[in-house]
Design a protein around this motif. Sequence first.
Motif, PDB file in Angstrom:
ATOM      1  N   UNK A  92       0.858  -1.188   0.000  1.00  0.00           N
ATOM      2  CA  UNK A  92       0.000   0.000   0.000  1.00  0.00           C
ATOM      3  C   UNK A  92       0.891   1.235   0.000  1.00  0.00           C
ATOM      4  N   UNK A  93       0.323   2.328  -0.459  1.00  0.00           N
ATOM      5  CA  UNK A  93       1.133   3.540  -0.552  1.00  0.00           C
ATOM      6  C   UNK A  93       1.392   4.129   0.832  1.00  0.00           C
ATOM      7  N   UNK A  94       2.254   5.094   0.874  1.00  0.00           N
ATOM      8  CA  UNK A  94       2.742   5.668   2.132  1.00  0.00           C
ATOM      9  C   UNK A  94       1.600   6.249   2.968  1.00  0.00           C
ATOM     10  N   UNK A  95       0.714   6.993   2.285  1.00  0.00           N
ATOM     11  CA  UNK A  95      -0.361   7.660   3.024  1.00  0.00           C
ATOM     12  C   UNK A  95      -1.265   6.632   3.696  1.00  0.00           C
ATOM     13  N   UNK A  96      -1.600   5.563   2.939  1.00  0.00           N
ATOM     14  CA  UNK A  96      -2.501   4.557   3.502  1.00  0.00           C
ATOM     15  C   UNK A  96      -1.824   3.819   4.642  1.00  0.00           C
ATOM     16  N   UNK A  97      -0.527   3.558   4.477  1.00  0.00           N
ATOM     17  CA  UNK A  97       0.185   2.845   5.533  1.00  0.00           C
ATOM     18  C   UNK A  97       0.212   3.689   6.814  1.00  0.00           C
ATOM     19  N   UNK A  98       0.432   5.012   6.661  1.00  0.00           N
ATOM     20  CA  UNK A  98       0.410   5.904   7.810  1.00  0.00           C
ATOM     21  C   UNK A  98      -0.966   5.904   8.468  1.00  0.00           C
ATOM     22  N   UNK A  99      -1.997   5.837   7.633  1.00  0.00           N
ATOM     23  CA  UNK A  99      -3.363   5.840   8.167  1.00  0.00           C
ATOM     24  C   UNK A  99      -3.603   4.571   8.975  1.00  0.00           C
ATOM     25  N   UNK A 100      -3.082   3.457   8.462  1.00  0.00           N
ATOM     26  CA  UNK A 100      -3.228   2.194   9.195  1.00  0.00           C
ATOM     27  C   UNK A 100      -2.584   2.322  10.570  1.00  0.00           C
ATOM     28  N   UNK A 101      -1.353   2.867  10.592  1.00  0.00           N
ATOM     29  CA  UNK A 101      -0.657   2.993  11.861  1.00  0.00           C
ATOM     30  C   UNK A 101      -1.387   3.950  12.803  1.00  0.00           C
ATOM     31  N   UNK A 102      -1.917   5.020  12.248  1.00  0.00           N
ATOM     32  CA  UNK A 102      -2.586   6.011  13.085  1.00  0.00           C
ATOM     33  C   UNK A 102      -3.849   5.433  13.706  1.00  0.00           C
ATOM     34  N   UNK A 103      -4.505   4.556  12.972  1.00  0.00           N
ATOM     35  CA  UNK A 103      -5.771   4.030  13.471  1.00  0.00           C
ATOM     36  C   UNK A 103      -5.542   2.917  14.488  1.00  0.00           C
ATOM     37  N   UNK A 104      -4.312   2.440  14.562  1.00  0.00           N
ATOM     38  CA  UNK A 104      -4.044   1.328  15.479  1.00  0.00           C
ATOM     39  C   UNK A 104      -4.092   1.826  16.915  1.00  0.00           C
ATOM     40  N   UNK A 105      -4.798   1.097  17.742  1.00  0.00           N
ATOM     41  CA  UNK A 105      -4.833   1.445  19.148  1.00  0.00           C
ATOM     42  C   UNK A 105      -5.933   2.416  19.505  1.00  0.00           C
ATOM     43  N   UNK A 106      -6.262   3.322  18.608  1.00  0.00           N
ATOM     44  CA  UNK A 106      -7.322   4.273  18.933  1.00  0.00           C
ATOM     45  C   UNK A 106      -8.666   3.588  18.711  1.00  0.00           C
ATOM     46  N   UNK A 107      -9.606   3.870  19.619  1.00  0.00           N
ATOM     47  CA  UNK A 107     -10.919   3.235  19.438  1.00  0.00           C
ATOM     48  C   UNK A 107     -11.547   3.694  18.134  1.00  0.00           C
ATOM     49  N   UNK A 108     -11.927   2.737  17.333  1.00  0.00           N
ATOM     50  CA  UNK A 108     -12.402   3.078  16.012  1.00  0.00           C
ATOM     51  C   UNK A 108     -13.820   2.559  15.879  1.00  0.00           C
ATOM     52  N   UNK A 109     -14.604   3.340  15.234  1.00  0.00           N
ATOM     53  CA  UNK A 109     -15.996   2.918  15.074  1.00  0.00           C
ATOM     54  C   UNK A 109     -16.035   1.702  14.156  1.00  0.00           C
ATOM     55  N   UNK A 110     -16.733   0.693  14.613  1.00  0.00           N
ATOM     56  CA  UNK A 110     -16.808  -0.528  13.813  1.00  0.00           C
ATOM     57  C   UNK A 110     -17.700  -0.342  12.619  1.00  0.00           C
ATOM     58  N   UNK A 111     -17.729  -1.337  11.766  1.00  0.00           N
ATOM     59  CA  UNK A 111     -18.529  -1.224  10.543  1.00  0.00           C
ATOM     60  C   UNK A 111     -20.008  -1.416  10.798  1.00  0.00           C
ATOM     61  N   UNK A 112     -20.374  -1.488  12.067  1.00  0.00           N
ATOM     62  CA  UNK A 112     -21.787  -1.805  12.320  1.00  0.00           C
ATOM     63  C   UNK A 112     -22.710  -0.747  11.759  1.00  0.00           C
ATOM     64  N   UNK A 113     -22.226   0.487  11.710  1.00  0.00           N
ATOM     65  CA  UNK A 113     -23.060   1.553  11.177  1.00  0.00           C
ATOM     66  C   UNK A 113     -23.357   1.371   9.709  1.00  0.00           C
ATOM     67  N   UNK A 114     -22.527   0.592   9.032  1.00  0.00           N
ATOM     68  CA  UNK A 114     -22.728   0.393   7.589  1.00  0.00           C
ATOM     69  C   UNK A 114     -23.607  -0.834   7.383  1.00  0.00           C
ATOM     70  N   UNK A 115     -24.578  -0.693   6.530  1.00  0.00           N
ATOM     71  CA  UNK A 115     -25.537  -1.771   6.333  1.00  0.00           C
ATOM     72  C   UNK A 115     -24.879  -2.963   5.659  1.00  0.00           C
ATOM     73  N   UNK A 116     -25.377  -4.146   5.956  1.00  0.00           N
ATOM     74  CA  UNK A 116     -24.869  -5.348   5.300  1.00  0.00           C
ATOM     75  C   UNK A 116     -25.832  -5.740   4.189  1.00  0.00           C
ATOM     76  N   UNK A 117     -25.408  -6.674   3.377  1.00  0.00           N
ATOM     77  CA  UNK A 117     -26.312  -7.145   2.323  1.00  0.00           C
ATOM     78  C   UNK A 117     -26.582  -8.611   2.564  1.00  0.00           C
ATOM     79  N   UNK A 118     -27.717  -9.062   2.064  1.00  0.00           N
ATOM     80  CA  UNK A 118     -28.047 -10.462   2.296  1.00  0.00           C
ATOM     81  C   UNK A 118     -27.542 -11.320   1.147  1.00  0.00           C
ATOM     82  N   UNK A 119     -27.379 -12.569   1.431  1.00  0.00           N
ATOM     83  CA  UNK A 119     -26.944 -13.543   0.428  1.00  0.00           C
ATOM     84  C   UNK A 119     -27.880 -13.502  -0.780  1.00  0.00           C
TER      85      UNK A 119
END
Lengths: 717, 344
Positions: free
Chosen positions: B204-231
């Motif tokens: 992954x590019x530098x910016x995305x890798x930095x974003x990954x590191x920044x998000x580590x450890x900090x409480x992050x909102x889970x994907x629950x807010x995003x709707x799922x799709x059915x089979x």
Amino acid sequence: MTAARDIDRPTDEPWGLSLVRALVLASAALLGAWPLAGGAALVTAAASAALAVLLARLVMARRLRAVVGAGLGLTLAVLALPLARWIAESTGVWGFLSSRLTLVVSDAALFGGLIGGAVFAVRCLAIRNRAWSVLEAAGVIGAVAHLFARHRELMINRPRWLSDWALTQGLDPQVLLQALGVIAAAAAVMLALRRERPLKLALTLILLLLVGAGVYWLLEDQRIAVDTSPTAGLTGEDKDGDGKPDDPNSGGGGGAGDSLGDGSGGGNPPPPRPVALALFHAEHEPQGGLYYFRQQVLSRFDGTRLSIDESGQFDQDVIRQFPVDGPLDAAPSHDPSFFKRVPTTMFLLVDHPQPLALTASIEVRPHHNPAPRRFVAAYDAVSLALSAPTSRLVGRGSIPDDWSPQKAEHYLAHPDDPRYAALADELARDVDPRFAGDPLMVAYAIKRYLEKEGFYTRKERHLGDDPTGSFLFGSMRGYCVHFAHSAANLFRSQGIAARVAVGYAVDAWTRGAGSAVLILGDRAHAWPEIHIAGVGWVPFDIYPEQSDEPPPRFVDQSLESLLGELARDDPTGGRGDPDGKWAIPWARIGWSLVGLVGVLILGGFSVKLGRLAAAAARPEAHRLQFAATLDRFSDLGLGRRRDETRERHAERLAEWAPSLAPLTRVHLRMALGRPRDDDAQAVYDLSRAVRREYRARMPGWKRALGSLNPFGWWFTR
Amino acid sequence: MFDEHPAPPPALEKTPVEAVRDLAAARAIVERVRARIRHDVMGRDDVIELVLVALFGDGHVLLEDYPGSGKTTLAKALGESITDAVHGDIAPFRRVQFTPDLLPSDITGVMVFDTTTNDFHFRRGPVFSHVLLVDEINRTSPKVQAALLEAMAEKQVTVDNVSHRLDALFFVIATQNPLDSVGTYPLPVAQLDRFLFKIRMQHVDRASELEVLASWGSPRQGPEGLARVSRGQIIAARDLIRRQVHVSPKVHECLVDIAGILRSDKRVAQGVSTRSLVQAIPALQVRAMLDGRDFVTPADIEHLTVPLFRHRLAMVPGADAPERVVRDAARGPLDTLSRSTISR
């Protein structure tokens, strides 16, 4: 515009470097044109080179396509020559300017257009791709090298204008030349620089200056002592004889000429230089063993000697003009039954005032000159050579009945000196009584006398009012002109019409095998001709028995056959198609190419307009609409590339036509998907929108350029 | 309104997708899955797009990637974005690490003797799932590979001569390490042919890798807010796309021409199969749908040719990289296809 301007744009080179480049190329243009052009043209050449550099930079910064720039430059360069010629030849310009100014303007147009166009073309290409700078560097080095081209083949003192100056300054020309070479090479290398930092540029310039200063210092150290007085032979004059030698025979093809008194023929014999070549179409052996090639006849007695008759009333049997447009015929004065027709082709190697041909020529025709750099003229000649035995000539008078008294008098006029008639009468008395009074026999008696008593030498000069008398009644030592004039005067005193022919007499035995006869300059000769009624003019040469002349040398037979081969370089043997097999019809090829290009351009415009008209006529045809829209961009070289999808192409052109993307989508749906009812109308509307955007956003000069492109549609894919 | 350019993706949460009625609805479903995956996987938009194309084009993907580059995260996020109320017994996501001592029954399932009923009954293996992540597929023996490939191709497994159907949604993401090939069983071309795409992932590019590191450890909102799709929605969308996205016969010609050029290329020892062309059609349809179109254009082919064909070629020794060969082969037919739209 700003989005597309990336950091590495080649036109971002510092202006200082551009100026240096302009200076270098202007100097190169000046040096290159130096040996060829005058002052105004030199200034124009230098100025146009500098201008072209700056102009190329400006237009390339405005994103002109390199190929278009190169095309414009080359077109200018190619058009420079016809333009200069038009200026020089157009009567309008002549009338407007003075003739001198016209030539100056024409020269300036030629060099300015040629050099400016070429520099502009190369510069446009070099700005896009640095590799083209090699051409510029080559041009600079070539211009310098061309100026010193004479310095080749160990001629270390050439060019003299430089080495002489250097020597008067006490410098060694060799070091000076090396320094010039180094500076030229360094300047050429500078042309390949681009976008260098100012520091680097400054360092380069300082280095250049240091090289120059270093060379100067070296020269200072190597100053040599020379005598700089004007008598030291350093005046620049060419003294080693490489100039054109003062050839005594150059242009002197007139043979012995009509100079009787000053004895110009009595000096040292001229070097045997080839003056003409005769090709016999059939085998011909002359009766007396000599080929007489006559150029002129001297028949008018001017009180002292015989000279060319300028009145035009006499000697009408002699052809005096070179054939240019068609055959020339001599006035008939010979009875063909006494003569043999001898067709020949003559190739003159030096200029002659009148056509040279085997005596007596009755017809000349133009002939294709197979080697214009070797032969100055070529023509066919038909000559009448005496073939009847002498016995058939006896018993005839000399003056025919149909001659006017005036004509008879012309050919009988001789010096008012009784000694001629007395001598001739005395000689005529020795004629066999059976033939007493027969002109031919009397002439033979005179001929025998001159041959027996005369002494042929070129060392004797007869000056004064009557050189012929001085010869005949004096030492009787002289050369052909004296013998011929003496004989003519003696004949005339006996009522025999006579004149002197001038040309060349070639011994048959000196020629080689083959049909060619090479005529050398030292074979120049003058001989008498007598007229026999009912027959015509007959050569009647005198062959002195005593002579201090060495026998004639053999002709250089390899040269003779070589020139013969050159002259015969004609598959039809000189009889047919004047265009030989090697004659490439450049003019025809050139005009055919021009015609072809014209037809192509016309065809291109027809298709272009046809596509526009078809789109206008059928608004519902989405393919036509779309293609006609794309044609506008193709005209400017903005067509779809081969490895580009339509969508990406539309994206690339979004700067000029944002509506092209939706147009492309609808077009693709009509072509590849399920078309909707209103799609055709949408294509039409969007096409119009794209054309509007094109008009609004594309600069006017680019649109004008595009409308002039006849082949843009070809690149619409 | 579908097929407006440029069309913004539909608002995910607000679009009701009870039934997939049109392509816009299908696209909304895809975008919903995409949003959930992008939430977990950063800087991999190109890979996510290809995975989605394969999912909705009913194919499987082979990821060639380095360890620790987010393959599992991607597959897991994909599995978790799918709900299945109907088949409660089918896991949305399974992961199998392939090792040399693995047996076919470890992935297909096994017959177990039930002492209470005195009978054998079938215990399902990990292939009975919606999304199956197969790690290091080239580390196991060919017989296990073959068992998996049967499941992939025919959506069924056979145990003790009894065939068991897999779920219609069954989607495999296999991975292999491009460098570490000691002690592996490289997949032959015939088996690679079962995968719709082979996706070569880059770091992954530098910016995305930095974003990954920044998000580590900090409480992050889970994907629950995003709707799922059915089979069912995914299967319905697949079906709709197949029916509604038009594929011109000229596109077929272009594909066949590309295949012909690849087969006759001197650098290629074995060209692409007819199956690959058949698999290519739904993939192209999905890609066209993702671009907001109901027809396939040369741009779709250009976009997908390399991942579609490069792993199906057997190259002669010392030849160019297959990517380059595929690109060379596609250039001519694509140009012809583009030309044909105005030249008739």
